[in-house]
Structures are given as C-alpha cells and as structure tokens.
Design an enzyme around this catalytic site. Structure first.
Site, PDB file in Angstrom:
ATOM      1  CB  CYS A  32      -0.929   0.015   1.211  1.00  0.00           C
ATOM      2  SG  CYS A  32      -2.135  -1.313   1.223  1.00  0.00           S
TER       3      CYS A  32
ATOM      4  CG  HIS B 146      -6.260   1.953   0.039  1.00  0.00           C
ATOM      5  ND1 HIS B 146      -5.067   2.484  -0.448  1.00  0.00           N
ATOM      6  CD2 HIS B 146      -5.900   0.958   0.912  1.00  0.00           C
ATOM      7  CE1 HIS B 146      -4.056   1.834   0.105  1.00  0.00           C
ATOM      8  NE2 HIS B 146      -4.529   0.903   0.919  1.00  0.00           N
TER       9      HIS B 146
ATOM     10  CB  CYS C  67      -0.730   0.014   7.803  1.00  0.00           C
ATOM     11  SG  CYS C  67      -2.406   0.166   7.150  1.00  0.00           S
TER      12      CYS C  67
ATOM     13  N   GLY D 154       1.632  -3.974   3.565  1.00  0.00           N
ATOM     14  CA  GLY D 154       1.773  -5.410   3.665  1.00  0.00           C
ATOM     15  C   GLY D 154       3.122  -5.806   4.231  1.00  0.00           C
TER      16      GLY D 154
END
Length: 379
Positions: free
Chosen positions: A89, A335, A365, A367
């Site tokens: 992300c 997102h 945050c 992965g």
C-alpha cells in the site's frame, strides 16, 4: 546542501470498483496524470531523469514495468526512464522516498514519483492467485497467515475500540470529504479523466448522510463477533497520482516555485501478521529523526486502511485529532493501492499550501507489517 522539493502534485479522481474509471487502462490512467504534471509545471519532459511509479498488483495490464510504459503513453521523451516499485500500500510513498534520496544524492535533478492501481481491472491478489508467495521458511516462522482484516480486528480488540467507535470514525471521514468537496478543496489537485461515458471530475466513494444505524445494518466481514465491515474499511478503487520533484537549485533554474520540501523520510517494520501497526513506530522514528514534536505538525495523513489504524495511531501518538485527515481519508475517498501514497501526499501538500501549515506528516500501513512516514516542510 541539496534538497528535494515538490513543485507540482496532481491526481485523478478516485473511482469506485467497477465504477467511472473501470474502463480506463491503468497505463492510460497513469499517462493522464503524467502528461498533466509536465504541462502544469510547464517543463519539457526531456528534463525528467526518471519516473518512479508505485503499483502493487504487477500482473496483467499492470505488468511489464508500467512506469516506463506510462511515461511513453504520456508522450514523454524516449530518454525518460521508468521503474516500478512495490511496497504494497505504500508503493508510491516509497517512490517519493526513492525520488527524494536520489535528488539529495545528486543522482537525479528532476524526477516524477507516483503510482497507479486499477483494482477493477486487476483485482487485489490476482497476481498471486494459486501461488504460494510466502514460501516454507516464512510460514515456518509465521504459521498464521497474514490477514489485513483480522489484523484490523486484532487492533480494535487490543486498543478497546467498540463498533460505535470505528463506525463513528468512518462517518466522520465521509463528512470531512463531503465538506472538502463542497469547499472546492480538491479542485487544484484533480485531473479530469475522459472516459467513453463522459468526463470524470470528482471522487466517487463519498457517501454523505450515513448514520450509526445505517452502518449498524452491515455485518462484520472477518469475525462473526467482530467490528470490521465494508463501511469502516477503505474502499477498493481505481486511480493515479503523481508528484514532480527536483532539487531546489533546479526549481530556481526553471523559474518554478516549490510547494514543499521533503524534510524527513523514514521506514519502520512491525508484526507482519497483524500487519497494520507500523505507522505508530514509523511516526515516532520520523519525529525523532526530524527533531520535531507531534505538536509541531499541523496536519496528518494516516491512511484509513481500516478505522482502527488511525484510531490506534491517535491513541498512541496523542496528536490533535482535528489535524488528522482533515479532508477525509480512504474510507470515504478510496484506496487505489499503488497510487495511495502519492494521493495522500498530493492532498496533504495542497492542504499545507492552502492553509499556511509549516509541517505535515503522512504515514500508512503496508503489507508485511511495514510503514513509510514522511514529513514535508512548507516553502
């Protein structure tokens, strides 16, 4: 001493899954922003040293080094190279970090950082479908497979957030985004996208007028007795965003006025199974490295992957809640994975300029239990 400045920041509207942007190839979606970025700054693309482009699902239409393909599709000179980055992300926020480091080191003078994700056309995890992407040594160390949704449930339980807490946060995200649209705050950052159905000029995911009762009708997704559902999670989306970056000396040479400089850029890792907690240590690390305090920061963008992520961040950092995601976040805006870091940066930079805010911080945050954190300083 060289510094890395941002002179332009632009993004597409964010489309809902199978929505207004679903018919646009991700190369074209990228190219629209890249072409606009050069035109906005009034520069010849031949001066760009590299395009560093975030993209998570690097399969199907998003494979083959989409950074280079998109640069050529945008009409950039053939001398302009491109490299594609995957830090999940945070991919396009990492692209920003790589760009800043390259400028400060003298390897670049002018670079574009950004990213794209068409989640309608390239579904999440589709590149790994049917494949063991973790491997036996990883699973021997971490027998429990990583799950973002279960991680969000773990965070809600660990920090004591009720269903009402996370749903209230989600409603506030939509309300803030609605006010931002009403006030015209996104007009200077959005690039309209022409589709076969017409021109898309606005983010699709904002749903004003929700209530705790309406969200209460949604069933939890990851645990039968849990609190996480579609309404308090980030939306699956399509979009692209980009930042034109260069040294301060090069900006002066081109007659361009920098918006902000990259003040501090750090990374942090945390529990890869819970996966979502690393923005907390990343922010602490950024503050320690910068010499700033949490109260010195006038605006924060903490990606709303799930409502417990920014709520836990607030609880741990003690930041002023009114400065957090002032224009709404991913719960309302969406997102698009590989684009989100650059989208957050674009929104934050414009907010800082519009409101005379000296320092802004973004974190998200990622992965594997990772997080980038970036502090910008207004110029």
């Amino acid at each position: 001493m060289r510094d890395a400045v941002i002179v332009a920041a632009r993004r597409t509207p964010i489309g809902k899954r199978n929505g207004a942007l679903a018919g646009v190839h991700p190369v074209d979606l990228s190219a629209i922003v890249l072409a606009d970025l050069a035109a906005t700054a009034g520069i010849d693309s031949a001066v760009i040293d590299d395009v560093i482009w975030g993209c998570v699902t690097q399969g199907g239409e998003q494979t083959g080094d989409i950074a280079r393909t998109a640069a050529l599709a945008a009409g950039y000179a053939e001398s302009v190279t491109g490299v594609t980055v995957d830090r999940q992300c945070g991919s396009s926020q990492q692209a920003l970090h790589f760009a800043a480091a390259g400028i400060v080191a003298g390897q670049y003078d002018v670079v574009v950082a950004g990213g794209v994700e068409s989640m309608s056309r390239n579904p999440m995890f589709s590149a790994a479908q049917g494949k063991d992407y973790l491997g036996p040594r990883y699973t021997a160390r971490y027998p429990e497979p990583p799950s973002q949704g279960l991680g969000a449930e773990t965070m809600a339980e660990r920090w004591g957030f009720s269903r009402a807490d996370v749903d209230t946060f989600a409603l506030e995200s939509h309300a803030k985004a609605e006010r931002a649209v009403s006030d015209g705050r996104f007009l200077g950052q959005i690039v309209p996208v022409q589709t076969e159905q017409g021109i898309v000029t606005a983010d699709q995911g904002i749903r004003p007028g929700g209530t705790l009762e309406s969200l209460g009708a949604l069933n939890p997704v990851f645990r039968e007795d849990g609190v996480i559902h579609a309404g308090n999670s980030s939306q699956i989306s399509d979009g692209s965003a980009a930042l034109l970056m260069m040294s301060g000396q090069k900006a002066e040479e081109f007659g361009l006025t920098p918006l902000v400089r990259v003040h501090t850029a750090v990374l942090a890792g945390d529990d890869p199974v819970v996966m979502l907690t690393a923005p907390i240590p990343a922010t602490r690390k950024a503050l320690a490295k910068s010499g700033l305090t949490i109260d010195d920061i006038g605006a924060f963008e903490v990606n709303e992957a799930f409502a417990p992520v920014p709520l836990a961040w607030l609880a741990e950092l003690g930041a002023d809640a009114s400065r957090l995601n002032p224009n709404g976040g991913a719960i309302a805006l969406g997102h698009p994975l590989g684009a989100s870091g650059a989208r957050l940066a674009t929104t934050l930079v414009h907010h800082m300029v519009d409101n005379g805010i000296r320092y802004g911080l973004q974190t998200m945050c990622e992965g594997g239990g990772q997080a980038n954190a970036t502090i910008f300083e207004l110029l």
